[in-house]
Motif scaffolding. Structure first.
Motif, mmCIF file in Angstrom:
data_model
loop_
_atom_site.group_PDB
_atom_site.id
_atom_site.type_symbol
_atom_site.label_atom_id
_atom_site.label_comp_id
_atom_site.label_asym_id
_atom_site.label_seq_id
_atom_site.Cartn_x
_atom_site.Cartn_y
_atom_site.Cartn_z
ATOM 1 N N THR A 1 3.175 10.057 -17.049
ATOM 2 C CA THR A 1 3.436 10.453 -18.430
ATOM 3 C C THR A 1 4.872 10.127 -18.844
ATOM 4 N N GLU B 1 -2.950 6.457 -24.840
ATOM 5 C CA GLU B 1 -4.277 6.608 -24.246
ATOM 6 C C GLU B 1 -4.167 6.925 -22.747
ATOM 7 N N GLU C 1 -3.002 10.488 -22.346
ATOM 8 C CA GLU C 1 -4.095 11.418 -22.601
ATOM 9 C C GLU C 1 -5.049 11.495 -21.406
ATOM 10 N N GLU C 2 -5.414 10.333 -20.872
ATOM 11 C CA GLU C 2 -6.339 10.310 -19.754
ATOM 12 C C GLU C 2 -5.714 10.937 -18.504
ATOM 13 N N ARG D 1 -5.633 14.670 -18.949
ATOM 14 C CA ARG D 1 -6.959 15.266 -18.777
ATOM 15 C C ARG D 1 -7.318 15.376 -17.295
#
Length: 412
Positions: free
Chosen positions: A219, A240, A243-244, A247
């Protein structure tokens, strides 16, 4: 002088004395129902009542709950340094019942003796103070016609009684620790349980370090690159990936929290004993390494990988631990050598799983993040050792190389 008087003024001494007096109360209660005690002297009555007392106490010790009751009472009134020294559990074995019976008999005998002296000694001291021809413990002393020295003996007698109560209380506590404390088997079981909990906490710490550490590293790198690069398409791809990765980190965190709750409560989140195995099965394995490497590529580091391992041929625990080891190696490469090529090789050789992760060795002055801590590498060595393997990490031909070998047959 303070050291001599302090125990006599301590509240613990008199709380323990109260515990001792309960033994006298029990012996007295037995004497009240013992037939034919009229006219007996105290010593004769106690001698006659001892066999009956002992029989009743042995029968009481056969009740499992008696051990728990005595343990709770001893914790409250004997005031041990640590409550764990005196168990508060019911008797589970015949050895527990024998130790409980010994405790009950010893407790009543000591309590009855101290209790009788607690009554007789003050009475004798009172007689020494007031009676010119006092009677002490049934012995009539001659009347002293000169200077009355009998009253001078009363304070030492009371002082001796005080220290008798102090030492009797300490002896009672030692008996409780020895006879009501955990048995050697229980102590061994408790030590094994503490060791298992420590290992479990270490495993959870490694899980959090590997999954959350990797997610935060990716990140930070992606966010920093998106801030510098003036390319909307790159920024969108970086977001993206963030975010992945976030998650995936949340899923790993939830799995770890399930294991943490199970460790605390002794059962899984749903109360099922096998829920830990179910949670472990959900953890990523070797088959998910390509997705991990794609994340590293999206972070700007070229990755070359050779994965020659059918995931189905690996034991589940070996596959999961192998993934975590590769993840830690890639995370270190992204953290300490961002943008540099990474080489990953996973293969089976001579009945062993071989993992190798290498990246260019960046000089300390050029690193974005200085090396410190070493917790990740220590965790890798622990994972490999627990599975009967070995791990090494260090500089080699201008590269930083992490190499791990673990046997396919666990315990081999």
């Amino acid at each position: 002088m303070p050291r001599i008087l302090a125990p006599l003024l301590s509240g613990a001494t008199y709380v323990r004395w109260l515990h001792l007096m309960i033994g006298l109360v029990f012996a007295g209660a037995v004497l009240t129902v013992y037939p034919g005690t009229d006219g007996w002297r105290l010593t004769e009555a106690l001698a006659r009542a001892v066999p009956l007392d002992a029989g009743l106490l042995v029968v009481a010790a056969l009740v499992p709950a008696m051990r728990r009751a005595e343990g709770v009472q001893a914790r409250l009134l004997l005031m041990p340094a640590r409550e764990q020294d005196i168990a508060a559990e019911p008797a589970r074995t015949w050895a527990d019942r024998r130790r409980t019976a010994t405790w009950l008999i010893g407790r009543v005998a000591l309590g009855a003796a101290v209790g009788c002296l607690s009554v007789l000694v003050p009475a004798a001291a009172f007689d020494l103070l007031l009676d010119p021809a006092p009677e002490v413990f049934g012995l009539r002393l001659p009347e002293h016609r000169g200077i009355r020295w009998y009253p001078l003996a009363a304070p030492p007698l009371l002082f001796a009684l005080g220290w008798l109560i102090v030492w009797a209380g300490r002896l009672q506590l030692a008996m409780a620790v020895r006879l009501l404390g955990p048995s050697p088997a229980e102590r061994l079981a408790a030590a094994e349980l503490r060791a298992e909990r420590l290992l479990e906490r270490n495993r959870l710490a490694r899980e959090l370090h590997d999954s959350i550490g990797h997610a935060l590293t990716v990140t930070v790198i992606q966010a920093g690159a998106a801030r510098v690069v003036d390319d909307p398409e790159f920024v969108a791809r970086a977001l993206e990936v963030i975010e992945e990765t976030g998650r995936q980190a949340m899923e790993d965190l939830e799995r770890t929290l399930v294991l943490l709750r199970e460790t605390r409560d002794g059962a899984g989140a749903d109360g099922a004993p096998g829920s830990a195995d179910a949670v472990a099965t959900e953890r990523p394995g070797i088959d998910q390494v390509p997705a991990l490497l794609d994340t590293a590529r999206s972070a700007g580091s070229p990755v070359e990988a050779w994965i020659d391992v059918p995931a189905a041929h690996l034991p589940g625990v070996l596959s999961r631990e192998g993934y975590r080891i590769v993840q830690e190696g890639v995370t270190n490469a992204l953290k300490y050598a961002p943008g540099e090529p990474i080489t990953v090789r996973i293969a089976l050789h001579d009945g062993q799983l071989e993992l190798r992760c290498a990246n260019a060795l960046v000089p300390a002055a050029a690193r974005a993040t200085p090396r410190r801590g070493g917790k990740g590498l220590r965790g890798i060595r622990e994972r490999a050792a627990l599975l009967g393997g070995e791990a090494s990490a260090g500089a080699e031909s201008g590269q930083w190389v992490l190499a791990v070998r673990m046997p396919l047959r666990l315990g081999a």
